[in-house]
Design an enzyme around this catalytic site. Structure first.
Site: not given
Ligand code: CDP
Length: 783
Positions: A217, A737, A367-368
């Site tokens: 990423q 998110e 996802r945060c």
């Protein structure tokens, strides 16, 4: 006009889907190079053991096995350890001790993938099992089994971190009329992307150039890390090219460096051949970075009427055997101190202690935005505990306490400056959409008949867009991001960014920002990310930072182009730049629409007829360092029905109202929310990785780890309010998110609400049928 341009606010169909839905995506495993070799990894069956010996002879005797690499082979290369993102170090391969089950022990390089696997099976390791500690609370007690013998500090404590006013908070609690306290465990889960991790490393011995295709990423940061870690082997940053091709989901799990990556690079440097390493599913779940695993004790002090006053939180964070969390350096517990949420606590204090255990490393931001899910879950659960305590409707209690819209920018007692918000509006919309008052009546009627129905609310506040570089860095690299735009003579544009999409639709949305700013049709704008040889340097995509940071860079780079374009327009229109205005996606002489120039005409002139004294061309780059984070928010309401016999929880309805400021592409945002909600449902009801006392993983494959599919997922209902970010160039906040952060508390609150009349105050997630049935049996409801 606007529709043709496809700028901000249009549900432009995702450009990238043309290749994805035709099977023409290009993922790491699609990369096939001549002479490519394959790498597979032998892993430890023990959670803690001394390695007495490793016998590689049988593996090496298999035709096609070219090499077996052990930790001892890496010592002369100084590669047996690697740095983690949190300034700890992690074994690439162990030289004497393994610290968790599934840890990498040796690597086999072979001519075929299957031969490499046969080689792994033929490696014989003689282990001496050692005592194991899997519980972080026990790990912190004196005399606990020591996980990290390599450290000078001879205990399992990693760090202590605290923020807030301790004395003031303690006093507020002492004086409070009402105090509620709740222990909350947020279990270890895994991102489980569709695509596992992998790499093709190709070292060109003649030119000394290393090219890697990698599931990452953050390609630029990885290139810098490779140069820093392997510089002594001659790998120099200008001769390293990291390509992050299409990625099948990252969710934070593809930010860290895993030993497999280092081994693939090492094997290619050693053999001079390209080497491919692709994890299988079990390796991915069992050994790659986990998420969450926070043991929290939270207390809230309030007045009898429900006015919230103070918050006190103590947490033990399980980091496994190495602190490989992906947090900005300054914040070992991430942005957990957003835990004051949507409420104006006058006093608050938060402390977190990190612990080592014999489990895989991690603590990634699944996802945060770095521990925000843990924070949002805790505060939204705690508010419901208070509502029960003082017998107040949870919606009313929230409405009573929200930070009012007039208070923004609002500085929280833990130091964050919230940019904008209107929490009451979002909750009111969610209540209207779901028919809250009627649902409460229905619940009362059902309860009278002995039926179990619950309604749960979560009014969360997020914090995304790391970061202002004065506060945010990873391994010292500041967290800005970048965009470079080149407008070609025919009026088509190439946009390159330092972030990297893993399915979020960047090729579409970043083109829309440029379309809006320059008046070029979205179809004429190509977006490229993920190649360090071509894209400008950036910190990558995680923590919903792409829109807040790279989105800002994109708008500003486009505006730089528009500034120059204005001068060219003035030249072409034979007018003073002061008399030129940008209107209807064109430059025109003020008040004379007939005298205008399109961006296409200006682009052509930039290469063929630019004013003398001006540089030719039409391009710009921007490195954007945001002045603040963005604070998206939402209000979610969930309705559940519970089966009295089996304890099964069914989500009957779920309304999600989100506010991410100005929306670039409503369809993409809707998709992000749908996916995020399913990823919020997952830990609430299904997913958890546990270990037995010997450190054996329970839940290390998809038979045991229940990832929700379409079968389990309810039909989501969505809505929106729009409160622009005052400091973001286009008023946007991140959204990727929000739903994963906000959903678990709404579901847990709904289940507790269904059982509250039985005296239930809290159930730790995942709320499985087994747990609910046990409660129902204890309460004499189920047989
Ligand atoms: O960093 P990441 O791409 O994961 O998250 P994000 O910035 O929240 O964006 C997710 C997707 O939603 C991207 O395609 C964004 O451009 C899009 N988005 C949008 O259209 N409008 C917003 N206000 C926020 C995000």
């Amino acid at each position: 006009m606007a529709v043709e341009i496809g700028g901000i606010g249009h549900s432009v169909k995702r450009k990238e889907d043309a290749r994805f839905i035709r099977g023409r995506g290009n993922y790491v495993d699609d990369v096939k190079l001549p002479g490519m070799l394959y790498l597979d990894i032998a892993r430890s069956p023990y959670a803690h053991a001394r390695i007495k010996s490793i016998d590689t002879s049988k593996a090496l005797a298999i035709p096609g096995v070219l090499a077996v690499i052990t930790g001892k082979d890496l010592v002369p290369l100084k590669l047996e350890w690697m740095p983690t993102l949190m300034s700890d170090r992690q074994m690439v391969l162990p030289t004497d001790t393994v610290l968790y089950q599934a840890q990498e022990v040796a690597a086999v390089v072979a001519t075929e993938r299957y031969i490499a696997a046969d080689g792994v099976a033929a490696i014989e390791v003689d282990y001496e099992p050692l005592p194991v500690v899997v519980d972080p609370i026990k790990a912190l007690q004196p005399g606990a089994t020591l996980v990290r013998e390599d450290r000078e500090q001879k205990d399992n404590h990693i760090w202590h971190w605290e923020v807030g006013d301790k004395a003031g908070t303690d006093k507020a609690f002492k004086d409070a009329e009402v105090v509620v306290k709740q222990d909350i465990y947020i279990p270890r889960i895994h991102v489980s992307s569709i695509e596992t991790c992998g790499m093709v490393a190709s070292f060109d011995k003649v030119n000394g150039k290393l090219t890697v295709w990698m599931t990452t990423q953050a390609p630029h940061a990885i290139r810098t890390v490779i140069a820093l870690v392997a510089g002594h082997l001659g790998l120099s940053e200008e001769r390293i090219r990291v390509i992050s091709p299409d990625i099948g989901g990252g969710f934070g799990g593809k930010v860290p460096v895993y030993p497999g990556y280092v081994l693939a690079i090492g094997a290619s440097v050693l053999t001079g051949h390209p080497v491919k390493w692709i994890e299988d599913r079990s390796e991915n779940i069992q050994a790659d970075s986990f998420a969450r695993d926070y043991h929290i004790t939270a207390e809230l002090a309030a007045k009898k009427d429900g006015t919230m006053q103070a918050l006190r939180v103590k947490t033990v964070a399980d980091h496994g055997a190495f602190d490989a969390a992906a947090n900005p350096s300054k914040y070992p517990a991430g942005l957990f101190h957003i835990i004051t949420g949507s409420y104006p606590f006058a006093k608050s204090f938060v402390e977190v202690d990190g612990a080592y255990t014999n489990k895989p490393p991690g603590g990634i931001a699944y996802r945060c935005s770095f521990r925000v899910t843990e924070a949002a879950f805790t505060i939204e659960r705690l508010v419901d505990v208070l509502a029960l305590e003082i017998k107040k409707d949870p919606a009313e209690l929230r409405m009573q306490n929200f930070i009012p819209p007039t208070a923004f920018p609002y500085t929280s007692s833990l130091g964050w400056e919230y940019d904008s918000g209107d929490y009451g509006r979002a909750l009111k919309l969610a209540m209207d959409k779901i028919g809250y008052a009627d649902l409460r009546k229905e619940q009362a009627a059902k309860r009278a008949k002995g039926e179990l129905m619950g309604i749960g609310i979560s009014s969360f506040t997020e914090i995304v867009g790391a970061g202002p570089s004065k506060h945010f860095d990873i391994l010292g690299i500041k967290m800005f991001d970048s965009c470079e735009i080149r407008v070609h003579p025919t009026g088509k544009a190439m946009v390159r960014l330092g972030v990297k999409s893993q399915g979020q639709g960047h090729e579409t949305t970043f083109a829309q920002i440029v379309a809006e700013e320059l008046g070029l049709p979205v179809g004429d704008i190509a977006v490229e990310e993920g190649d360090t040889d071509t894209a400008p340097y950036g910190l990558g995509t995680y923590a919903s930072r792409s829109t807040p940071v790279a989105g800002g860079a994109t708008a500003i780079a486009a505006r730089k182009i528009r500034e120059k374009a204005k001068l060219i327009a003035a030249h072409l229109l034979e007018a003073s730049p002061d008399d030129i205005e940008w209107k209807d996606y064109k430059f025109q002489v003020k008040g004379v629409p007939a005298k205008s120039k399109t961006m296409q005409e200006i682009a052509f002139a930039a290469y063929t007829n630019h004013p003398q004294g001006m540089e030719a061309g039409l391009e710009a780059v921007d490195y954007y360092d945001p002045p603040n984070l963005t604070f998206p928010f939402g209000s979610y309401i969930c309705v559940v029905d519970i089966d009295r016999g089996t304890g099964e929880v069914k989500v009957r309805r779920f309304v999600a109202v989100d506010d991410c400021g100005v929306i670039i592409n409503p369809m993409i945002v809707e998709g992000q929310i749908h996916g995020g909600l399913t990823m919020g449902l997952a830990p609430a009801l299904y997913e958890q990785i546990t270990y037995d006392d010997d450190g054996n993983i329970q839940g290390g494959n998809f038979m045991d780890y229940l990832l929700p599919t379409a079968m389990e997922t309810p039909s989501w209902e969505t809505g929106k309010t729009t409160t622009p970010s005052p400091h973001h160039p286009i008023g946007a906040k991140g959204v990727g998110e929000s739903a994963t952060v906000g959903a678990p508390a709404a579901i847990a609150n709904a289940v507790v609400d269904a059982l509250a009349h039985l005296g239930v105050r809290h159930i730790d997630i995942p709320i499985t049928p087994w747990k609910v049935q046990k409660i129902l049996k204890e309460k004499g409801v189920a047989e």
